[in-house]
Motif scaffolding. Structure first.
Motif, PDB file in Angstrom:
ATOM      1  N   THR A  88       0.837  -1.203   0.000  1.00 40.43           N
ATOM      2  CA  THR A  88       0.000   0.000   0.000  1.00 40.43           C
ATOM      3  C   THR A  88       0.874   1.256   0.000  1.00 40.43           C
ATOM      4  N   THR A 134       1.029   4.064  -3.043  1.00 37.87           N
ATOM      5  CA  THR A 134       0.756   5.493  -2.836  1.00 37.87           C
ATOM      6  C   THR A 134       1.940   6.345  -3.303  1.00 37.87           C
ATOM      7  N   MET A 139      -9.371  -1.991  -6.568  1.00 38.98           N
ATOM      8  CA  MET A 139      -9.133  -2.777  -5.355  1.00 38.98           C
ATOM      9  C   MET A 139     -10.099  -3.958  -5.325  1.00 38.98           C
ATOM     10  N   GLN A 181     -10.669  -0.701  -0.555  1.00 38.16           N
ATOM     11  CA  GLN A 181     -10.804   0.532  -1.335  1.00 38.16           C
ATOM     12  C   GLN A 181     -10.880   1.758  -0.420  1.00 38.16           C
ATOM     13  N   PHE A 190      -7.437   2.360   1.257  1.00 40.63           N
ATOM     14  CA  PHE A 190      -6.449   2.907   0.333  1.00 40.63           C
ATOM     15  C   PHE A 190      -6.769   4.360  -0.018  1.00 40.63           C
ATOM     16  N   ARG A 239      -5.498   6.437   2.792  1.00 38.24           N
ATOM     17  CA  ARG A 239      -4.035   6.508   2.795  1.00 38.24           C
ATOM     18  C   ARG A 239      -3.533   7.434   1.683  1.00 38.24           C
ATOM     19  N   ASP A 244      -4.659  -3.785  -7.319  1.00 41.19           N
ATOM     20  CA  ASP A 244      -4.131  -4.351  -6.076  1.00 41.19           C
ATOM     21  C   ASP A 244      -4.697  -5.759  -5.872  1.00 41.19           C
TER      22      ASP A 244
END
Length: 765
Positions: free
Chosen positions: A30, A34, A54, A60, A63, A66, A223
């Motif tokens: 993750t 990013t 995702m 989802q 993420f 983040r 992902d």
């Protein structure tokens, strides 16, 4: 992580072309994603030209948070699940007049199951229809599962049926799929899987429409790519449309959703074969667990062939994860788990402990043990053990024993009588049993006598005997106070309940789940030492406690399955059932894609790599027997996967690394990846490999080999040997006459005559 590793930096600096990122468990993917997105945005890629896909809603949302936190105040790319994107395309196709509109309300599980049940009755012959009427769950569960599996890929229902190991009676599932889809479309309804299935199947057959949706993105990021199925893969190809770049990230060693259509070959080879020109990166460093667990996991998973040759490495920041092996008999596992939970709760909160099961059958005795001990827990199952269907008959029996049956309304009594008459099913026509239940609903006492009087005269002698036996148990429950386990066992034996359960299910896994739940319940009730008339009150108290706990989030020990645990982590993980029956688990007739040792090995790998600080493995206590039975006592033998962990070597290496030993001496053949693991350390020890030392004994006519073991040690490191023809192996059981050996190159064990085999054996020390 204070900064990115070199491997993560390589991914972040990938600027053009397709990429495949293979990331081990806990590798910080993750964070890597990013940073990759931030780098592309800084390089001038427009956020609207990037799409992040995702696997599920929770991933989802996490993420998205983040990403926004990493790029405060900036416009970020759209992050979607496959299903939400499919639904958006669906609505667009409706607006374009290419698909009909549907009701906003999604099909509920109950609606689907009800319609499937009706259609099964419509398709079945008379005999099968009776079974469908009396055993609804037996038929509906696999039928709904079949429909969902068809919708996970591009194959036709006939092709899916031919790939599965289903009984011949299930051939009608192929027609069922067509009838169900006709009904669904007439009702203008869709379910969760249809969000993808309907638009993708339309675009698959309409090239012009497919071009409308494809080729708009400069970057598509996916992902958890190892979890992708055929329908999602096709959507990804449509979205790419021959333009832009696609980056996928995942771990083929964590492909465990094959029953939903995922397959490791999608990430191992399929992605590169479909798109071409793919650059592969690795994220081999885990930030979750220490060397000891990394070494065990590597030893295990490197036995698989359908994978990338990735070696997991513990980052220097990881804890010194403890791994402990506990031996006990299968029947004592629940108490062993309880003892471990109590021990761990002295140092960590209950919610930081997870018990991860291969099958829910293993969970029932653990849940009951925690309930009895008053230890809070959270259950990743739809029902507590006390509310499971297979225990309903015992609740009724104890209600009768407590004199509470008369508190029911007439409708409730009718339902209860139908439960009694059909559990297990006595091979009497359903309509006859329903008529009997309606008559008996007027009775709230003297139930055994009432049942005897209600038995129709036109039944066969065998059918009458089945119902009369049931009546005798009811009469005893109502009139005689006995220890509760005696009453429960009387019903099980008199009605042949276990045989009835075996006859009433397709799946061996479903049978075992129900039988193990029943046996665990009876053992639990025996341990309570209550009488038959007092047991109901105790169960009601426990059930209320379980329901109260279920409303308290993160309040207790997590009881979960391997599939439910994926993507999560806990400081303490306990894995029971590491025996030859559950690992690998491949029951005959199970409704799933065909099981394999590789898929089963991946499940254990996923379960183990959820741990952060402590991992506890429960294996059977080694047994000494004269002769194994037909089933091989698989529950009382360590799993072949347990031997693949190579615990002794892993401990030796982990200790050397923890103590910064300048030299590491290992004996015999070592794993081919191990030298590279050592060289990846900041201060790698010098590795010295010594040949296996074999005691040389001069034989005399009156002497035996002194090196010959007399019995199997209870040590977590079992006795090893090398056979001149069969190769290296581990002794599973032995006595004076026989050896039971699992050889490294064979899936099953061999039973060897000691007198004949030992001249060809070298014992390893």
């Amino acid at each position: 992580m204070s900064q990115l590793t070199d491997h993560q930096q390589q991914v972040v600096h990938h600027v053009d072309g397709h990429a495949r990122v293979v990331a081990v468990a806990g590798a910080g993917k993750t964070t890597t994603l990013t940073h990759f997105i931030a780098a592309r945005l800084q390089a001038g890629v427009a956020p609207r030209r990037m799409l992040v896909l995702m696997y599920n809603k929770a991933a989802q949302q996490e993420f998205q948070q983040r990403l926004s936190g990493c790029l405060p105040g900036q416009v970020v790319p759209e992050v979607r699940t496959f299903h939400s994107l499919g639904l958006r395309i669906y609505h667009k196709l409706i607006a374009l007049g290419q698909l009909p509109a549907f009701e906003r309300r999604l099909l509920a599980d109950g609606e689907v199951e009800g319609q499937v049940w009706r259609l099964l009755q419509q398709l079945a012959d008379d005999d099968t229809r009776q079974d469908i009427l009396s055993q609804r769950k037996k038929w509906v569960e696999p039928a709904v599962g079949f429909i969902e599996l068809v919708k996970s890929g591009l194959e036709s229902p006939q092709e899916v049926y031919e790939q599965l190991d289903l009984p011949v009676q299930c051939r009608m599932f192929v027609k069922l799929f067509a009838l169900f889809e006709d009904w669904r479309k007439q009702q203008r309804r869709i379910g969760f899987s249809d969000m993808l299935y309907d638009p993708v199947m339309h675009l698959r057959h309409d090239a012009e429409a497919a071009r409308y949706f494809g080729g708009h993105m400069q970057w598509i990021l996916v992902d958890e790519y190892q979890d992708i199925n055929g329908i999602q893969q096709h959507l990804l190809e449509l979205l790419h449309g021959g333009r832009g770049s696609v980056m996928v990230i995942g771990d083929p060693d964590q492909t465990i959703y094959e029953f939903r259509g995922s397959r490791p070959e999608f990430i191992v080879s399929g992605f590169a074969n479909q798109l071409g020109g793919v650059t592969t990166y690795q994220l081999p460093e885990t930030f979750r667990y220490g060397h000891r667990l990394s070494l065990l996991a590597n030893h295990l998973i490197h036995h698989n062939r359908q994978r990338d040759p990735v070696m997991g490495l513990s980052h220097p920041s990881t804890p010194a994860t403890q791994v402990q092996v506990h031996t006990c008999s299968a029947n004592a596992e629940a108490q062993q788990v309880l003892a471990l939970v109590k021990q761990c709760m002295a140092t960590v909160p209950a919610h930081q402990i997870a018990v991860i099961h291969r099958l829910w059958a293993l969970c029932a005795p653990v849940e009951l043990a925690l309930l009895q001990a008053g230890i809070p827990y959270q259950l990743d199952h739809s029902l507590s053990v006390l509310e499971r269907w297979e225990l309903e008959i015992f609740w009724l029996l104890l209600e009768i024993a407590a004199g509470r049956f008369g508190e029911r309304s007439r409708d409730q009594r009718r339902h209860a009588w139908l439960q009694i008459l059909t559990t297990p099913f006595p091979k009497v026509r359903r309509a006859v049993l329903e008529e009997m239940a309606d008559t008996l609903a007027d009775h709230s006492e003297n139930l055994g006598v009432a049942l005897q009087q209600a038995i129709p005269a036109n039944l066969s002698r065998w059918q009458k005997a089945q119902l009369q036996a049931r009546a005798e148990v009811l009469d005893s429950a109502e009139r005689v106070v006995v220890p509760v386990e005696r009453l429960l066992n009387a019903y099980i034996d008199t009605t042949e309940l276990e045989k009835g359960i075996e006859d009433s299910a397709f799946s061996a896994q479903q049978v075992e789940d129900r039988l193990q739940t029943i046996r665990a319940f009876v053992r639990f009730m025996a341990d309570t030492n209550v009488s038959s008339d007092q047991a109901l009150d105790l169960l009601l108290q426990l059930r209320d406690r379980a329901r109260a706990q279920s409303r308290e989030r993160h309040a207790g020990v997590r009881l979960t399955s391997i599939h439910k645990s994926k993507g999560l982590e806990w400081p303490v993980v306990i894995i029971p059932g590491l025996n030859g029956h559950y690992f690998p688990y491949s029951p005959e007739g199970e409704f799933s894609t065909p099981a394999s040792d590789e898929s089963e090995r991946r499940l254990l790998y996923v379960a183990m790599t959820r741990a952060i600080q402590q991992l506890h493995l429960l294996v059977p206590t080694p047994q000494v027997r004269r002769k194994p039975d037909a089933n091989g006592h698989e529950r009382e033998r360590p799993s072949p996967f347990f031997h693949e962990l190579n615990i002794a070597c892993s401990d030796r290496v982990a200790t050397a690394l923890a103590q910064s030993q300048p030299q590491l001496t290992l004996e015999g053949e070592i794993a081919e990846w191990l030298p590279a693991y050592l060289q990846a350390q900041p201060q790698p020890p010098e590795l010295v490999i010594q040949p296996v030392r074999v005691a040389v004994v001069k034989h005399r006519a009156d002497a035996q080999q002194p090196s010959r073991p007399k019995q199997l040690s209870a040590s977590p490191s079992p006795q090893r040997l090398v056979h001149a023809r069969l190769g290296a192996g581990v002794v599973v059981e032995m006595d004076e006459q026989y050896l039971i050996v699992h050889f490294e190159n064979e899936r099953t064990t061999r039973r060897l005559d000691r007198a004949l085999a030992e001249p060809h054996i070298q014992w390893l020390h």
